[in-house]
Design a protein around this motif. Structure first.
Motif, short mmCIF file in Angstrom:
data_model
loop_
_atom_site.label_atom_id
_atom_site.label_comp_id
_atom_site.label_asym_id
_atom_site.label_seq_id
_atom_site.Cartn_x
_atom_site.Cartn_y
_atom_site.Cartn_z
N PRO A 81 0.63 -1.69 0.24
CA PRO A 81 -0.30 -0.42 -0.31
C PRO A 81 0.84 1.25 -0.52
CG PRO A 81 0.10 -0.84 2.63
CD PRO A 81 0.34 -1.85 1.34
N CYS A 82 0.23 2.61 -1.01
CA CYS A 82 1.23 3.03 -0.91
C CYS A 82 0.57 4.36 0.90
CB CYS A 82 0.85 4.04 -1.45
SG CYS A 82 1.16 6.40 -1.46
N VAL A 83 1.91 4.09 1.55
CA VAL A 83 1.05 5.01 2.47
C VAL A 83 2.61 5.86 3.25
CG1 VAL A 83 1.52 5.10 5.10
CG2 VAL A 83 0.54 3.33 3.99
N VAL A 84 2.80 7.12 2.75
CA VAL A 84 3.97 8.62 2.49
C VAL A 84 3.35 9.70 3.24
CG1 VAL A 84 4.77 9.89 0.64
CG2 VAL A 84 3.72 7.70 -0.22
N SER A 85 4.00 10.51 4.07
CA SER A 85 4.20 10.86 5.08
C SER A 85 4.61 12.47 4.23
CB SER A 85 4.90 10.90 6.37
OG SER A 85 4.97 11.33 7.15
N LEU A 86 3.81 13.05 4.93
CA LEU A 86 4.28 14.87 4.05
C LEU A 86 4.09 15.66 5.10
CD1 LEU A 86 2.20 14.37 0.98
CD2 LEU A 86 4.36 14.16 1.22
N PRO A 87 5.37 16.13 5.48
CA PRO A 87 5.72 16.96 7.05
C PRO A 87 4.75 17.96 6.52
CG PRO A 87 7.63 16.85 6.18
CD PRO A 87 6.79 15.72 5.20
N ILE A 88 4.25 18.31 7.87
CA ILE A 88 3.42 19.85 7.65
C ILE A 88 4.10 20.89 8.25
CG2 ILE A 88 1.71 21.43 8.75
CD1 ILE A 88 0.16 18.51 8.77
N THR A 89 4.86 22.05 7.26
CA THR A 89 6.06 22.89 7.85
C THR A 89 5.18 24.74 8.77
OG1 THR A 89 6.09 23.51 5.59
CG2 THR A 89 7.43 21.65 5.83
N GLY A 90 4.11 24.25 8.38
CA GLY A 90 3.11 25.90 8.70
C GLY A 90 1.59 25.67 9.05
N GLY A 91 1.06 26.02 9.39
CA GLY A 91 0.10 26.66 8.84
C GLY A 91 -0.53 27.17 10.61
N ASN A 92 -2.10 27.55 10.65
CA ASN A 92 -3.11 27.19 11.96
C ASN A 92 -2.56 27.13 12.63
OD1 ASN A 92 -4.78 27.57 13.10
ND2 ASN A 92 -6.67 28.41 12.63
N PRO A 93 -1.80 27.90 14.18
CA PRO A 93 -1.67 26.90 15.67
C PRO A 93 -2.75 26.15 16.04
CG PRO A 93 -0.31 29.51 15.03
CD PRO A 93 -1.80 29.02 13.95
N ASP A 94 -3.75 27.27 16.24
CA ASP A 94 -4.81 26.57 17.35
C ASP A 94 -4.92 25.10 15.96
OD1 ASP A 94 -4.78 28.62 18.07
OD2 ASP A 94 -5.92 29.92 16.80
N PHE A 95 -5.09 25.33 15.33
CA PHE A 95 -5.04 23.57 13.95
C PHE A 95 -4.54 22.65 14.16
CE2 PHE A 95 -5.11 20.60 10.72
CZ PHE A 95 -6.50 19.78 10.42
N LEU A 96 -2.97 23.10 14.12
CA LEU A 96 -2.05 21.94 14.34
C LEU A 96 -2.18 22.09 15.83
CD1 LEU A 96 0.73 23.96 12.33
CD2 LEU A 96 -0.31 21.86 11.84
N ALA A 97 -2.14 22.36 17.09
CA ALA A 97 -2.38 21.98 18.43
C ALA A 97 -3.20 20.96 18.12
CB ALA A 97 -2.54 23.46 19.61
N TRP A 98 -4.47 20.89 18.37
CA TRP A 98 -5.30 20.75 17.45
C TRP A 98 -5.14 18.86 17.43
CZ3 TRP A 98 -8.01 17.27 13.77
CH2 TRP A 98 -9.08 16.85 13.94
N ILE A 99 -4.72 18.90 16.32
CA ILE A 99 -3.78 17.72 15.91
C ILE A 99 -3.19 17.25 16.95
CG2 ILE A 99 -2.10 16.43 14.33
CD1 ILE A 99 -3.16 18.01 11.76
N ARG A 100 -2.21 17.65 17.89
CA ARG A 100 -1.51 17.31 18.80
C ARG A 100 -2.06 15.92 19.84
NH1 ARG A 100 1.30 21.11 16.93
NH2 ARG A 100 0.81 23.00 18.86
N SER A 101 -3.25 16.79 20.43
CA SER A 101 -4.34 16.73 21.66
C SER A 101 -5.39 15.96 20.93
CB SER A 101 -5.88 18.67 21.76
OG SER A 101 -5.83 18.47 20.94
N GLU A 102 -5.44 15.45 19.33
CA GLU A 102 -6.29 14.68 18.99
C GLU A 102 -5.66 12.95 19.36
OE1 GLU A 102 -9.92 14.46 20.55
OE2 GLU A 102 -9.34 16.14 20.78
N THR A 103 -4.85 12.87 19.72
CA THR A 103 -3.56 11.90 18.92
C THR A 103 -3.02 11.33 19.99
OG1 THR A 103 -1.76 13.16 17.55
CG2 THR A 103 -2.82 12.63 16.38
N ALA A 104 -3.07 10.04 20.41
CA ALA A 104 -1.95 9.01 21.36
C ALA A 104 -1.11 9.90 21.93
CB ALA A 104 -2.42 8.13 20.75
N GLY A 105 -1.50 9.48 23.40
CA GLY A 105 0.24 9.73 23.69
C GLY A 105 1.20 10.69 23.88
N GLU A 106 0.37 12.05 24.08
CA GLU A 106 0.83 13.11 24.16
C GLU A 106 1.82 13.10 26.05
OE1 GLU A 106 0.58 17.62 22.54
OE2 GLU A 106 -1.40 17.22 24.24
#
Length: 106
Positions: A81-106
């Motif tokens: 399967p194609c599984v490719v990670s693309l880094p996020i290099t910028g964006g809405n800081p609130d949205f990026l914090a949301w990703i961190r808060s909603e994923t495992a093991g923070e």
């Protein structure tokens, strides 16, 4: 901590939905976007192939990409399967914090 989009191709809308739900349920991804109707042209075992596929984009943290990749490989119908990670290099800081808060093991 950094975030990534993980680009995944699936054979069907149903497969993309099942994998996306699994990733979000396990908190390996904060969100999964499903984009049906992709047409692919690719080489496989010495032949040019064409297929209708569905794109799945998972939003996650960099430190979860390996676990996410293994989970996708275990659940996916493709041999490779194609599984490719693309880094996020910028964006809405609130949205990026949301990703961190909603994923495992923070």
């Amino acid at each position: 901590m950094s975030e990534s989009f993980v680009y995944i191709t699936c054979a069907s809308l149903e497969e993309a939905g099942a994998i996306g739900e699994m990733l979000v349920e396990r908190r390996l991804a904060a969100c999964a976007n499903i984009l049906p109707g992709m047409r692919s042209i690719y080489w496989w075992r010495g032949r040019m192939e064409r297929a209708e596929e569905t794109v799945l984009i998972a939003k996650t943290r960099d430190d979860l990409v390996d676990a996410l990749t293994e989970a996708v490989k275990a659940a996916h119908g493709y041999e490779v399967p194609c599984v490719v990670s693309l880094p996020i290099t910028g964006g809405n800081p609130d949205f990026l914090a949301w990703i961190r808060s909603e994923t495992a093991g923070e």
